[in-house]
Design a protein around this motif. Structure first.
Motif, PDB file in Angstrom:
ATOM      1  N   VAL A 197       0.843  -1.193   0.000  1.00  0.00           N
ATOM      2  CA  VAL A 197       0.000   0.000   0.000  1.00  0.00           C
ATOM      3  C   VAL A 197       0.880   1.246   0.000  1.00  0.00           C
ATOM      4  CG1 VAL A 197      -1.687   1.335   1.339  1.00  0.00           C
ATOM      5  CG2 VAL A 197      -1.902  -1.153   1.188  1.00  0.00           C
ATOM      6  N   THR A 242       0.625   5.883  -0.633  1.00  0.00           N
ATOM      7  CA  THR A 242      -0.180   7.072  -0.917  1.00  0.00           C
ATOM      8  C   THR A 242       0.724   8.089  -1.598  1.00  0.00           C
ATOM      9  OG1 THR A 242      -1.506   6.671   1.067  1.00  0.00           O
ATOM     10  CG2 THR A 242      -1.679   8.853   0.047  1.00  0.00           C
ATOM     11  N   GLN A 283      -3.206  10.081  -3.847  1.00  0.00           N
ATOM     12  CA  GLN A 283      -3.947   8.909  -4.303  1.00  0.00           C
ATOM     13  C   GLN A 283      -3.528   7.683  -3.494  1.00  0.00           C
ATOM     14  OE1 GLN A 283      -3.498   8.065  -8.479  1.00  0.00           O
ATOM     15  NE2 GLN A 283      -4.483   6.053  -8.332  1.00  0.00           N
ATOM     16  N   TRP A 284      -4.523   7.006  -2.877  1.00  0.00           N
ATOM     17  CA  TRP A 284      -4.260   5.761  -2.124  1.00  0.00           C
ATOM     18  C   TRP A 284      -4.317   4.601  -3.092  1.00  0.00           C
ATOM     19  CZ3 TRP A 284      -6.647   1.106  -1.027  1.00  0.00           C
ATOM     20  CH2 TRP A 284      -6.163   0.390   0.076  1.00  0.00           C
ATOM     21  N   CYS A 285      -3.298   3.742  -3.030  1.00  0.00           N
ATOM     22  CA  CYS A 285      -3.227   2.645  -4.000  1.00  0.00           C
ATOM     23  C   CYS A 285      -2.705   1.383  -3.332  1.00  0.00           C
ATOM     24  CB  CYS A 285      -2.318   3.046  -5.153  1.00  0.00           C
ATOM     25  SG  CYS A 285      -2.355   1.888  -6.536  1.00  0.00           S
ATOM     26  N   CYS A 286      -3.198   0.230  -3.787  1.00  0.00           N
ATOM     27  CA  CYS A 286      -2.706  -1.046  -3.260  1.00  0.00           C
ATOM     28  C   CYS A 286      -2.597  -2.061  -4.386  1.00  0.00           C
ATOM     29  CB  CYS A 286      -3.617  -1.568  -2.159  1.00  0.00           C
ATOM     30  SG  CYS A 286      -5.249  -2.099  -2.716  1.00  0.00           S
ATOM     31  N   LYS A 287      -1.757  -3.081  -4.185  1.00  0.00           N
ATOM     32  CA  LYS A 287      -1.587  -4.135  -5.188  1.00  0.00           C
ATOM     33  C   LYS A 287      -1.019  -5.390  -4.521  1.00  0.00           C
ATOM     34  CE  LYS A 287       1.723  -3.514  -8.178  1.00  0.00           C
ATOM     35  NZ  LYS A 287       2.611  -2.845  -9.157  1.00  0.00           N
ATOM     36  N   TRP A 309       5.468   0.948  -8.979  1.00  0.00           N
ATOM     37  CA  TRP A 309       4.108   1.489  -9.126  1.00  0.00           C
ATOM     38  C   TRP A 309       3.902   2.120 -10.514  1.00  0.00           C
ATOM     39  CZ3 TRP A 309       0.967   0.188  -5.210  1.00  0.00           C
ATOM     40  CH2 TRP A 309       1.550  -0.120  -3.973  1.00  0.00           C
ATOM     41  N   GLU A 326       0.376   1.660 -12.030  1.00  0.00           N
ATOM     42  CA  GLU A 326      -0.632   2.468 -11.326  1.00  0.00           C
ATOM     43  C   GLU A 326      -0.449   3.957 -11.602  1.00  0.00           C
ATOM     44  OE1 GLU A 326      -0.418  -1.436  -9.790  1.00  0.00           O
ATOM     45  OE2 GLU A 326       1.182   0.057  -9.921  1.00  0.00           O
ATOM     46  N   LEU A 384       1.961   5.937 -10.755  1.00  0.00           N
ATOM     47  CA  LEU A 384       2.468   6.687  -9.603  1.00  0.00           C
ATOM     48  C   LEU A 384       3.957   6.994  -9.751  1.00  0.00           C
ATOM     49  CD1 LEU A 384       0.632   4.927  -6.637  1.00  0.00           C
ATOM     50  CD2 LEU A 384      -0.014   7.007  -7.865  1.00  0.00           C
TER      51      LEU A 384
END
Length: 442
Positions: free
Chosen positions: A52, A54, A58-62, A92, A95, A97
């Motif tokens: 996880v 941020t 933007q909060w993102c997870c994978k 990332w 995503e 990022l």
């Protein structure tokens, strides 16, 4: 488990990870955090690790790693393990990022060694374990360690580990050596549980297996055994203390530790006493010699006897040196000082005096040819004492007859004397000695 069995993160799991992350990391920094959830694929318990971050608000997870409880390998995606202590890196790029694609991220799952790709991760749904019958009584609810999958693997081989969790001893639950002993020795298992309050150290710390075994065998409290083993290890690092270890092998060394603490003595002081006794042929198998009731009294007696014996031996070998030493001491006797001060300065009258001073103050004045320099009138040795205790060695100084200066001045173990003693030596005795020496020369 195969790559095809890996499914996307369920929405309810993602929501739970988000809630947990907001609670644990309210500032939502850009550093990578790890969470894990459990699932069952083809009747096998599987742990999925989720990264996880941020970034750019933007909060993102994978998903980055998948570990099956019965799989020797794991699956890894977009994560790199760094061998030099930097932990893990996660890419990332997919995503959006980061502006470029790192060499280890391509969105594909790869097979890797489990031990290298298992970062610590907060577990989200521990209750899934209850759905598998063989783990129903594993006491998993009490587990607070790093990796629940690792614990359950151990539980399959050593079911006794559940007793440790139920008794608040989670820190020991994955100690294989301990669990092997449990399976072979039921008495040890009962002793271990009976001493659970002693074993439960704060902050997840544990006693090592050696301490536990020795406490079990001897019946001593764990804290005392741990303290003894630490002291013994430190003591064994000093090679010069081997004669003491020979007299007090293994657990008998605790007798020596207790004695030295009670008598308030150092290991070096006892070693001096032991060396003197060995030289004099004292029977150290007798307790009154090995552990005298008044150590300081008998230390001084043995050191005095040792000094006299060494002087006699040296005198036999060098009778002319003995005679010359006494003549030089008599010649420079006027340099002694005992006026208007709390200190006095005396000259040794024999080789025995010189040896005794060196033994009592643990320096080399009784050796290293100081006696020969003395007899050649190159330098003189003087003893600084207090008027209150004129017989007790305090400070030794060497005085040059060529330069009329103090060459060296040392207290016990070559330590620098106190300021008041240095003032006496340099400002009181030295001017007096130089003045008196001129009178002798005249």
């Amino acid at each position: 488990m195969t790559e095809k069995d890996i499914k996307p993160i369920p929405k309810y799991i993602m929501d739970e990870i988000f809630k947990r992350d907001i609670k644990i990391h309210p500032w939502q920094e850009s550093m990578v955090r790890y969470y894990a959830y459990l699932t069952i694929w083809k009747k096998e318990l599987v742990k999925v690790t989720v990264a996880v971050t941020t970034q750019k608000k933007q909060w993102c997870c994978k998903q980055v790693a998948v570990h099956g409880i019965h799989s020797k390998k794991c699956f890894v995606k977009d994560m790199e393990y760094l061998y030099f202590g930097y932990g893990y890196r996660v890419g990332w790029f997919a995503e959006e990022l980061q502006s470029y694609q790192k060499k280890f991220e391509d969105g594909k799952w790869y097979i890797a060694d489990t031990k290298y790709y298992d970062p610590y991760a907060t577990l989200i749904n521990r209750g899934v374990i209850a759905k598998i019958p063989e783990y129903k009584y594993s006491a998993y609810q009490h587990y607070s360690g790093r990796d629940i999958i690792s614990y359950l693997r151990i539980y399959e081989r050593y079911p006794q580990t559940e007793y440790l969790l139920k008794n608040g001893l989670c820190a020991y639950a994955e100690n294989i050596t301990l669990l092997k002993k449990f399976s072979k020795d039921k008495t040890f298992c009962k002793w271990f549980i009976r001493h659970r309050n002693e074993l439960a150290l704060p902050y997840g710390n544990t006693y090592n297996i050696t301490t536990i075994r020795e406490a079990y065998k001897t019946g001593w409290p764990l804290k005392e055994v741990n303290h003894f083993l630490f002291a013994k290890k430190q003591f064994e690092r000093e090679a010069r203390f081997k004669p003491i270890r020979t007299l007090f092998p293994d657990w008998k060394l605790q007798t020596y530790f207790d004695y030295s603490n009670k008598q308030n003595i150092t290991d070096n002081l006892y070693l001096d006493y032991l060396n003197a006794c060995n030289y004099l042929g004292v029977d150290m198998s007798k307790k009154q010699n090995l552990l005298p009731a008044d150590f300081h009294k008998w230390h001084d007696i043995r050191i005095q006897q040792y000094s006299e014996a060494k002087a006699i031996e040296k005198a036999k070998n060098k009778p002319e040196l003995m005679k010359k030493f006494s003549e030089v001491a008599e010649k420079y006797l006027p340099l002694q000082h005992n006026k208007r001060s709390a200190f006095i300065c005396v000259i040794p009258r024999s080789l025995a005096d010189l040896i005794h001073e060196g033994e009592m103050l643990h320096h080399c004045v009784g050796r290293m040819n100081y006696d020969e320099r003395f007899t050649r009138e190159e330098s003189l040795i003087f003893f600084v004492r207090t008027k209150e205790h004129p017989e007790k060695p305090l400070v030794t100084l060497e005085y040059s007859l060529q330069t009329h200066k103090v060459l060296q001045c040392h207290a016990n173990r070559n330590a620098q004397p106190d300021e008041d003693i240095l003032h006496y030596v340099n400002k009181v005795w030295l001017p007096y000695a130089n003045k008196t020496l001129k009178q002798i020369a005249a």
